[in-house]
Write a protein that holds these residues in place. Sequence first.
Motif, PDB file in Angstrom:
ATOM      1  N   ASP A  39     -10.043   3.611  -1.804  1.00 28.79           N
ATOM      2  CA  ASP A  39     -10.665   3.713  -0.477  1.00 28.79           C
ATOM      3  C   ASP A  39     -12.145   4.098  -0.583  1.00 28.79           C
ATOM      4  O   ASP A  39     -12.995   3.582   0.166  1.00 28.79           O
ATOM      5  CB  ASP A  39      -9.911   4.740   0.374  1.00 28.79           C
ATOM      6  CG  ASP A  39      -8.526   4.257   0.776  1.00 28.79           C
ATOM      7  OD1 ASP A  39      -8.261   3.042   0.642  1.00 28.79           O
ATOM      8  OD2 ASP A  39      -7.710   5.088   1.211  1.00 28.79           O
ATOM      9  N   ARG A  44       0.831  -1.204   0.000  1.00 27.33           N
ATOM     10  CA  ARG A  44       0.000   0.000   0.000  1.00 27.33           C
ATOM     11  C   ARG A  44       0.870   1.261   0.000  1.00 27.33           C
ATOM     12  O   ARG A  44       0.532   2.255  -0.645  1.00 27.33           O
ATOM     13  CB  ARG A  44      -0.935   0.008   1.199  1.00 27.33           C
ATOM     14  CG  ARG A  44      -1.841   1.254   1.223  1.00 27.33           C
ATOM     15  CD  ARG A  44      -2.850   1.201   2.348  1.00 27.33           C
ATOM     16  NE  ARG A  44      -3.610   2.442   2.436  1.00 27.33           N
ATOM     17  CZ  ARG A  44      -4.685   2.730   1.727  1.00 27.33           C
ATOM     18  NH1 ARG A  44      -5.131   1.871   0.839  1.00 27.33           N
ATOM     19  NH2 ARG A  44      -5.336   3.869   1.884  1.00 27.33           N
ATOM     20  N   ASP A  78     -14.133   1.029  -1.723  1.00 32.23           N
ATOM     21  CA  ASP A  78     -14.292   0.059  -0.631  1.00 32.23           C
ATOM     22  C   ASP A  78     -15.343   0.529   0.376  1.00 32.23           C
ATOM     23  O   ASP A  78     -16.153  -0.273   0.867  1.00 32.23           O
ATOM     24  CB  ASP A  78     -12.950  -0.155   0.087  1.00 32.23           C
ATOM     25  CG  ASP A  78     -11.946  -0.909  -0.775  1.00 32.23           C
ATOM     26  OD1 ASP A  78     -12.360  -1.509  -1.787  1.00 32.23           O
ATOM     27  OD2 ASP A  78     -10.739  -0.871  -0.442  1.00 32.23           O
TER      28      ASP A  78
END
Length: 542
Positions: free
Chosen positions: A97, A83, A100
């Motif tokens: 992000d 990451r 998700d």
Amino acid sequence: MITTNNLSLQFGKRVLYKDVNLKFTPGNCYGIIGANGAGKSTFLKLLSGELEPTGGTVEVTPGERLAVLKQDHYAFDQYQVLRTVMMGHPRLVEIMDEKDALYAKPDFSEADGMKASELEAEFAELNGWDAESDAAKLLNGLGIPDEKHELMMSELTAKEKVRVLLAQALFGSPDILLLDEPTNHLDVASINWLENFLADFPNTVIVVSHDRHFLNQVCTYICDVDFGEIRLYAGNYDFWYQSSQLALQLQKEQNKKAEEKIKELQNFIARFAANAAKSKQATSRKKLLDKIKVEDIKPSSRRYPYIAFTPDREAGDQLLMVDGISKSVDGEPVLKNVSFTLKKGDKVAFVGPNTLGKTMLFKILMGEEEPDAGSFKWGITTTQAYLPSDNSSYFDDVDLNLVDWLRQFSKDPDETFVRGFLGRMLFSGEESQKKAKVLSGGERVRCMLSRMMLSGANVLLLDEPTNHLDLESITALNNGLIAFNGTALFASHDHQFVQTIANRIIDITPDGVVDRVTTYDEFLANETVQQQIAAKYKEAEA
């Protein structure tokens, strides 16, 4: 593209740069060079926006992404390695992000679906589906194996963190890439990988480095930071150095006809342009050199120290015999069954990842450490001078100015004589009255080199001598050791330094030594050696 318009930076009364106007264009790699303290890293901070200029502007083409090699090795400790690399592309990570978070909502609405669709489209445009595999390729190329990709950054060593942060900067093919000393802590294989990566990189690269071989392999332009100016020159470091020195030499020869000067410079440009065909940046660099006019070449105003080692006497044929030396440090073996015989005129480079082993070998040979097993014997006609990698004991608690410090090691105590040696190393006038204990790392190494020159030794031992030196001092030391007619043993990570000086390579391995009479490039090109190096580095990093 990134441009500077009348860029200026001043700290108090000190002017680092004034009215700098430069344009950095895609497809080129720009090497930033300059003396220590000239403001190379500061210039990168101005370009990245980390620092505000006192005058002028930095402009980046709208929509282009700029990536910077981060220097804070602890900033990402709470993130996984993979990451951390992908965080080099902030917008891509932001989209990941957001996606998700949307898909995790228990009450996923029609509006959420529309937003997710938009994010998926942008994600695909940014090549997001290949992001993890691309990040993994970068990590593997820089020597971080698959099994470490899911670890937390806090679990890595300092050297490994440097490599991850370099992968982060390279990730996602940024439009503009700013790199400050990217080869620090990289092994031979990783540096070679990075050179190939940058040679094929289609966008703009601006790099600060003291590694001349690296600058020669990747740069199409050199930016010289010198006395408040930043001048741009086509070509790599060697072209800049040789052409500027030639121009300086011809400028000094006032009686030489102008036509002869022009002819000599024209021949130099043509010769170097032809040689450019051998480099990785062959096509673009040759085109640039072909366009250079004689008036484009300017003599450099930079000062180079004068480094010359003159033995008081010639050594005999018996120089040094090392027989089965072994040594452990804190229970860990760093030398095992090291044996070799030094021949007259040898210039031996000790290479490989075993830094502590090389340092310990030099200390044993200089009588500072005792081996656990084995022995060595110097020839009776030899005299040795030693430059340790850690010279703090020579300076930290010494309350002497430079003249008195160097006088300790001089057969001639006359102040004029001692000042002459200091002047060679660029300590003139008031500089010679500085206290030894307040010197910078580079100044300390220059003082230690003065001490070695005064010794008149016919065997030199140098442990990482280019550490802390600027390019001018490295070049001067390089030339001084090439010209030295005695014998030298040295350890260095500087590729060009090793290649141009050594006629023999000794690699200290876990089981002894690999000893070859060869150049460094030939040593590295040997397939068996390459396999051994790869295996050793993997073992050393484990």
